[in-house]
Each structure stands twice: as C-alpha cells, then as structure tokens.
Design an enzyme around this catalytic site. Structure first.
Site, PDB file in Angstrom:
ATOM      1  N   ASP A   1      22.575   8.717  -9.201  1.00  0.00           N
ATOM      2  CA  ASP A   1      21.209   8.631  -9.704  1.00  0.00           C
ATOM      3  C   ASP A   1      20.972   9.840 -10.597  1.00  0.00           C
ATOM      4  O   ASP A   1      20.897  10.979 -10.112  1.00  0.00           O
ATOM      5  CB  ASP A   1      20.222   8.595  -8.537  1.00  0.00           C
ATOM      6  CG  ASP A   1      18.801   8.282  -8.974  1.00  0.00           C
ATOM      7  OD1 ASP A   1      18.636   7.408  -9.850  1.00  0.00           O
ATOM      8  OD2 ASP A   1      17.857   8.906  -8.440  1.00  0.00           O
TER       9      ASP A   1
ATOM     10  N   GLU B   1      20.185  16.451 -10.744  1.00  0.00           N
ATOM     11  CA  GLU B   1      18.842  16.909 -11.118  1.00  0.00           C
ATOM     12  C   GLU B   1      18.938  18.268 -11.802  1.00  0.00           C
ATOM     13  O   GLU B   1      19.671  19.152 -11.358  1.00  0.00           O
ATOM     14  CB  GLU B   1      17.957  16.993  -9.874  1.00  0.00           C
ATOM     15  CG  GLU B   1      16.596  17.586 -10.093  1.00  0.00           C
ATOM     16  CD  GLU B   1      15.790  16.866 -11.173  1.00  0.00           C
ATOM     17  OE1 GLU B   1      15.230  17.569 -12.047  1.00  0.00           O
ATOM     18  OE2 GLU B   1      15.729  15.620 -11.167  1.00  0.00           O
TER      19      GLU B   1
ATOM     20  N   ASN C   1      22.873  19.645 -15.553  1.00  0.00           N
ATOM     21  CA  ASN C   1      22.380  18.918 -16.722  1.00  0.00           C
ATOM     22  C   ASN C   1      23.392  17.804 -16.991  1.00  0.00           C
ATOM     23  O   ASN C   1      24.528  18.070 -17.394  1.00  0.00           O
ATOM     24  CB  ASN C   1      22.277  19.879 -17.912  1.00  0.00           C
ATOM     25  CG  ASN C   1      21.813  19.204 -19.185  1.00  0.00           C
ATOM     26  OD1 ASN C   1      21.683  17.980 -19.251  1.00  0.00           O
ATOM     27  ND2 ASN C   1      21.571  20.003 -20.213  1.00  0.00           N
TER      28      ASN C   1
ATOM     29  N   ASP D   1      12.050  11.848 -18.092  1.00  0.00           N
ATOM     30  CA  ASP D   1      11.007  12.501 -18.884  1.00  0.00           C
ATOM     31  C   ASP D   1      10.903  11.810 -20.242  1.00  0.00           C
ATOM     32  O   ASP D   1      11.911  11.670 -20.948  1.00  0.00           O
ATOM     33  CB  ASP D   1      11.342  13.980 -19.094  1.00  0.00           C
ATOM     34  CG  ASP D   1      11.201  14.780 -17.803  1.00  0.00           C
ATOM     35  OD1 ASP D   1      10.554  14.282 -16.864  1.00  0.00           O
ATOM     36  OD2 ASP D   1      11.741  15.892 -17.738  1.00  0.00           O
TER      37      ASP D   1
ATOM     38  N   LYS E   1       6.697  13.611 -28.060  1.00  0.00           N
ATOM     39  CA  LYS E   1       6.672  14.157 -29.418  1.00  0.00           C
ATOM     40  C   LYS E   1       8.001  13.894 -30.110  1.00  0.00           C
ATOM     41  O   LYS E   1       9.063  14.086 -29.518  1.00  0.00           O
ATOM     42  CB  LYS E   1       6.384  15.659 -29.374  1.00  0.00           C
ATOM     43  CG  LYS E   1       4.993  16.000 -28.872  1.00  0.00           C
ATOM     44  CD  LYS E   1       4.749  17.494 -28.865  1.00  0.00           C
ATOM     45  CE  LYS E   1       3.346  17.820 -28.362  1.00  0.00           C
ATOM     46  NZ  LYS E   1       3.098  19.282 -28.320  1.00  0.00           N
TER      47      LYS E   1
ATOM     48  N   ASP F   1       8.370   3.486 -16.785  1.00  0.00           N
ATOM     49  CA  ASP F   1       7.014   2.955 -16.906  1.00  0.00           C
ATOM     50  C   ASP F   1       6.498   3.106 -18.329  1.00  0.00           C
ATOM     51  O   ASP F   1       5.343   2.766 -18.611  1.00  0.00           O
ATOM     52  CB  ASP F   1       6.070   3.628 -15.911  1.00  0.00           C
ATOM     53  CG  ASP F   1       6.076   5.145 -16.021  1.00  0.00           C
ATOM     54  OD1 ASP F   1       7.045   5.693 -16.584  1.00  0.00           O
ATOM     55  OD2 ASP F   1       5.116   5.786 -15.554  1.00  0.00           O
TER      56      ASP F   1
END
Length: 210
Positions: free
Chosen positions: A40, A65, A92, A118, A122, A154
C-alpha cells in the site's frame, strides 16, 4: 494512545526525502516471507492495511509512507494487534520503490494499492504527485503477470491522471473502462470512510499486469 500530529503534506522532491531505503531482510520482517504480498503506497496511519492484515492472514502487507511519525504510529498499532504479516516502512516510493522490489522473494508481489494520494492541486506542484512514469515502470518490472494495481481517489482529476499514467505503460491493462462502483477490498481507508460517509463519490480503477 494519543493522536499523532504531523504535517498533512510534505514535498517528496525535497532533498531529505531522496535517500534510498536499505535492503530489507524479508524473513525477519514476516513470519512467512513467501506469502503473497500487497504493498500500500502512501499508507498514512495504516488504518486500511491493519484491517487487511487481520482479515487476510494468508497474505503479507507492506505500507510505505513518507511521513515518519505516521510510520511509527502504524508500527505501534500493528504491535498492539500482534500482526506478524504486516510491516510499515518510512520511505519515498518514487525514490526507493525499484530498489526495494529488487530484494523481494520471487513472485511474491501480487497486489499494489495507491489510495487517496495527496492531490497537489496547484499546477506547479503536480510533479509532486506520487504516480509518475518511473513508479509505474518499477511496478511493471516487478509485478508478475496477473498482478493488480488498485487506484482510488475522491478527486476525479487525480484519479484520471493516475489512470492515464498506467494506461501509457503497455504492461498494464485496465479491467473496466468506467469507474468501479464498489471497492475490491473488504476494508476501507479512513479517507474512504469519511468520503462515503458524506455521500460523496470515490473514483476507482484496477489495472492488471499483462
């Protein structure tokens, strides 16, 4: 346990996040290192794969993570639950995934999820988004034929871009042309629970390694 506080976003292109992870001893991490593995990417506090590991003890689960405090929290939750098929790693993914996958026992990696990453709305920040061509190629190189990548967001724009990156790689084939109506998993991320609780849509797709 007190709630963990951490910055919501970190810049994955910053120098301090470019250090590659050291080789892992998979036999030390998992009780049975030769079980099928689900990674994940961007697991946050590990809410989703903690549930998955408990529900599917015949699989191993690895959460990646980039925010170290969340990894520490997730590991503590895992230890409290006594799960021997679950591990979390601070890294990363865009800097370390290929090197990490090179050390896996052959054909153990079967499934990868990238869920609610995330969005970096922008335009000048969109190069920070997790699904980049190099990450897709790393998965193409190490997933066996029939291995799955499950994408969820989402934010439809982000979901479409993730799908575009995988569709551009000839190694992957999308299972359905439209968004999936339901999740393929028996567990949900905390973001998914929040989104569905508000009656808002989740945009899902599955890609299969050819």
């Amino acid at each position: 346990m007190a709630a963990v506080r951490v910055r919501q976003h970190v810049n994955p292109l910053s120098y301090k996040y470019q250090t590659k992870v050291e080789a892992l001893d998979w036999a030390e991490i998992y009780q049975n290192p030769h079980q099928s593995l689900h990674i994940d990417i961007g697991c946050a506090k590990g809410h989703f794969i903690n549930q998955m590991a408990a529900l599917q003890p015949d699989w191993n689960f690895l959460g990646l993570e980039i925010r170290a405090p969340l990894v520490d929290y997730a590991q503590q939750q895992r230890d409290r639950a006594g799960l021997t098929n679950l591990h979390f790693l601070f890294c990363n993914a865009n800097a370390s995934l290929a090197e990490l996958l090179q050390t896996l026992p052959p054909d153990t990696l079967q499934q990868v999820s990238i869920q609610f990453p995330d969005p970096w709305f922008k335009k000048r920040h969109q190069k920070r988004r997790v699904v980049q061509p190099e990450l897709v190629q790393a998965l193409a190189s190490f997933l066996p034929t029939g291995g799955r990548v499950i994408l969820q967001s989402d934010v439809e724009e982000v979901a479409r871009e993730m799908c575009d990156r995988f569709a551009e790689n000839v190694a992957f084939q999308r299972t359905e042309p439209d968004w999936l109506a339901t999740s393929p998993f028996p567990a949900q991320t905390d973001r998914e629970e929040l989104t569905l609780g508000k009656g808002l849509p989740v945009f899902r797709a599955i890609f299969i390694k050819q």
